[in-house]
Scaffold this active site. Structure first.
Site, PDB file in Angstrom:
ATOM      1  N   LYS A   1      -9.297-137.664  -8.346  1.00  0.00           N
ATOM      2  CA  LYS A   1      -8.352-138.746  -8.017  1.00  0.00           C
ATOM      3  C   LYS A   1      -7.650-138.454  -6.682  1.00  0.00           C
ATOM      4  CE  LYS A   1      -5.965-138.155 -11.832  1.00  0.00           C
ATOM      5  NZ  LYS A   1      -6.719-137.016 -12.414  1.00  0.00           N
TER       6      LYS A   1
ATOM      7  N   ARG B   1     -10.286-124.742  -7.695  1.00  0.00           N
ATOM      8  CA  ARG B   1      -9.376-125.433  -6.763  1.00  0.00           C
ATOM      9  C   ARG B   1      -8.326-124.470  -6.208  1.00  0.00           C
ATOM     10  NH1 ARG B   1      -6.608-130.749  -8.626  1.00  0.00           N
ATOM     11  NH2 ARG B   1      -6.152-129.510 -10.453  1.00  0.00           N
TER      12      ARG B   1
END
Ligand code: AP5
Length: 205
Positions: free
Chosen positions: A13, A122
């Site tokens: 997103k 990440r």
């Protein structure tokens, strides 16, 4: 233009929101980024949110709605905005209806094993908030020069709870927005530019 990006943790997103917001010159409103800014500044809201976020739980609806209502009054929202990670519950979606109309809801669909791989790799910049993945970016510093770190809520146990919370509280929004005729599902399990093109095709229809 007013958009919502929906999807589980790690669906992409934030990655896609940055591109779309730049392309259409609309504000990128990430409730997760707003909460992390409060945490960095050590505000009361930030302290309360930290405890919930690090357990993978949601921050209360009234807190989120207060933040969002203020944010969309800002000058950079005049041209439209893109919600990334909001709404996350049916109660938030119902409240949003009395705040603003929405043009499209983009639902990014990604298999769970990919989500876990993406989240565990990440790394985030402490200064500018940019996100990277260890498979494509090996430097320990951001392009802006600041050190990269792993989000506390990206540790495995918390990620598993975030996925449970997504299934319980956020996934029902897929039905909610389908019934309103606003939902477009995009395959998020593809190269970043391929996903971007698929989102662009939906928006420009
Ligand atoms: P938030 O920050 O919104 O986290 P999230 O929704 O769990 O989403 P993520 O940031 O983990 O994933 P993403 O979909 O943005 O993926 P990204 O692009 O980074 O919220 C954090 C917490 O705040 C919540 O758990 C909750 O506690 C609280 N909160 C926030 N909003 C709230 C609300 N409305 N109500 C209540 N509580 C709220 O990508 C992930 C990784 O994959 C990156 O490394 C990226 O480089 C990589 N990647 C992305 N796309 C691709 C691709 N196509 N191919 C390969 N790699 C990719």
């Amino acid at each position: 233009m007013k958009l919502i990006f929906l999807g589980p943790p790690g669906a992409g997103k934030g990655t896609q929101a940055v591109k779309v917001a730049q392309k259409y010159q609309i504000a990128h409103i990430s409730t997760g980024d707003m909460l992390r800014a409060e945490m960095r500044e050590g505000t009361q809201l930030g302290k309360e949110a930290k405890e919930l976020i690090e357990r993978g739980e949601l921050v209360p609806d009234d807190v989120i709605l207060g933040m969002v209502k203020n944010r969309i009054q800002k000058e950079d929202c005049k041209n439209g905005f893109l919600f990334d990670g909001f709404p996350r519950t049916i109660a938030q979606a119902e409240a949003l209806e009395s705040i603003s109309a929405i043009d499209h809801v983009i639902n990014l669909e990604v298999p769970v094993d990919t989500l876990i791989r993406r989240i565990s790799g990440r790394r985030m910049c402490a200064e500018c908030g940019a996100g990277y993945h260890v498979s494509t970016y090996t430097d320990t510093n951001c392009k802006c020069g600041a050190a990269l770190f792993q989000r506390e809520d990206d540790k495995e146990e918390t990620v598993r709870n975030r996925l449970v919370v997504y299934e319980r509280s956020t996934k029902p929004l897929i039905d909610y927005y389908t019934k309103k005729g606003l939902l477009h599902t995009v395959n998020g399990d593809a190269d970043i530019d391929v996903v971007d093109a698929a989102i662009g095709a939906v928006i420009s229809k």
